[in-house]
Write a protein that holds these residues in place. Structure first.
Motif, PDB file in Angstrom:
ATOM      1  N   ARG A 195       0.838  -1.193   0.000  1.00  0.00           N
ATOM      2  CA  ARG A 195       0.000   0.000   0.000  1.00  0.00           C
ATOM      3  C   ARG A 195       0.875   1.246   0.000  1.00  0.00           C
ATOM      4  N   SER A 205      -7.546   2.462   3.884  1.00  0.00           N
ATOM      5  CA  SER A 205      -7.685   1.010   3.925  1.00  0.00           C
ATOM      6  C   SER A 205      -8.632   0.582   5.034  1.00  0.00           C
ATOM      7  N   ASP A 342      -5.168  -6.096   1.208  1.00  0.00           N
ATOM      8  CA  ASP A 342      -5.167  -5.425   2.509  1.00  0.00           C
ATOM      9  C   ASP A 342      -5.335  -6.448   3.623  1.00  0.00           C
TER      10      ASP A 342
END
Length: 399
Positions: A195, A205, A342
């Protein structure tokens, strides 16, 4: 066994060891509560708060570690966190009073959380499909067993040293894990999948995950189940030693029996995944846990409590914690199966909910009187709420 299979088994063993440090941080010192209170001149409630502070640290630390690992990779955060953990644990071993113990336990919880959340993220990085759930079932075996087995280990260490030795042992374990991570853990999160965006990216996120109702429901279920589990874990040290008259060593043996029961539950789930839907497994497990918790209340009110009356209570307790063991792998498996890039943040939210709710639930039974009936009632409420949320989650998944 092929080289790839040996490497895969070795990775799971290492991830299991990393996962174990968090639960050991919480519960290794449970049998030493009376000794800590006596040496530091503290009330029992103050000693119990040192567990609450560690649980809160574990909750907050997972949010940080999970997000950081999504951004910089899995290996570096582990090395930093566990290196600092060694120093903090050594500080606890020399703590002069209950105030220092409270602060240092919170820091120990923050640092000890890294392995729990990052291990789940590594599984999601390296596995697909049903293999995600089955591997998680092996790691959740550790999450389920370690809190229950840790007091047994702690009680044995107390035979050769004071409560301070327990934290020296944790420092040594963390130092060994630093070496193993440095030498044996491959980086599973390549730069192209990491990320970007720093703190703003982390916030996006987490907000994205929290906007998904099904994921939020699963997080709530995980937290409520853990609250029920830690109500038992926290209350039991006083229930079994003071109400039922067990010694610290007998208490440790009893927790060892509980560890085997939780182990069986986690492995039942590993077998059932791929044969039954995860939502169905969760529903069955919550139903058994709720029935067992109600059974604890019934036993306390009808059979009574005290020396010589332990077996009826165990007949209600063991199925309850076995069912909780079934829950540990299935909720992360459902949730992480929907989130790959994620995975660290998703695992962090689940872990934060688990230990945040555990921190809230752990002292409730004691505040309400600390009786066996109160312990069972608090557990029953937690499991009933988890069941209600799980019904809504299962309905949403079907639709």
């Amino acid at each position: 066994m092929s080289t790839d299979r040996r490497r895969g088994a070795g990775l799971v063993l290492l991830l299991g060891a990393l996962t174990a440090l968090g639960p050991l941080t919480i519960n290794l010192y449970l049998p030493a509560f009376p000794a800590i209170a006596a040496e530091l001149g503290a009330e029992q409630g103050q000693v119990q708060l040192t567990m609450t502070s560690a649980l809160l640290g574990l909750a907050v630390g997972q949010l940080v570690a999970g997000s950081v690992s999504d951004a910089v990779g899995r290996k570096l955060p582990l090395l930093v966190a566990y290196g600092l953990y060694v120093l903090v644990s050594a500080g606890i071993a020399a703590a002069p009073g209950i105030e220092a113990l409270l602060v240092l336990r919170a820091a120990q919880g923050v640092l000890g959380s890294a392995g729990m959340v990052i291990a789940l993220a590594v599984v999601r990085d390296t596995r697909e499909g049903v293999a995600v759930g089955r591997t998680i079932s092996r790691l959740m075996l550790v999450v389920g067993v370690a809190p229950v087995l840790a007091p047994a280990l702690g009680s044995q260490l107390l035979l050769v040293g004071s409560w301070r030795l327990l934290f020296v042992a944790l420092a040594v374990l963390a130092a060994v894990l630093v070496v193993l991570v440095a030498l044996a853990l491959p980086e599973s999160h390549p730069p192209e999948l990491r990320r970007v965006g720093g703190t703003a990216g982390a916030v996006r996120s987490y907000l994205g995950l929290l906007r998904e109702p099904t994921f939020v429901g699963l997080v709530a279920v995980a937290g409520l189940v853990m609250a029920g589990q830690f109500t038992y874990i926290t209350a039991s040290t006083f229930v079994f030693q003071e109400i039922y008259g067990l010694s610290a060593q007998q208490f440790g043996v009893l927790f060892g029996v509980g560890a085997l029961t939780v182990t069986a539950g986690t492995q039942v789930t590993g077998y059932l995944l791929g044969r039954l839907r995860g939502e169905r497994i969760a529903g069955i497990a919550i139903g058994v846990a709720l029935t067992g918790a109600v059974g604890i209340v019934v036993v306390a009110l009808t059979v009574g409590t005290g020396p010589g009356l332990l077996w009826p209570l165990l007949l209600a307790v063991l199925p309850t914690i076995g069912a909780v063991g079934m829950m540990f792998p299935v909720i992360p498996a459902i949730a992480l199966g929907r989130h790959r890039h994620d995975a660290g943040s998703a695992a962090a939210l689940i872990g934060a909910a688990q230990f945040g709710m555990a921190a809230l639930g752990a002292p409730v039974s004691g505040l309400l009187g600390g009786s066996v009936a109160t312990m069972g009632a608090v557990m029953a409420v937690a499991f009933a709420l988890a069941g209600a949320v799980m019904v809504a989650v299962a309905r949403a998944v079907r639709e």
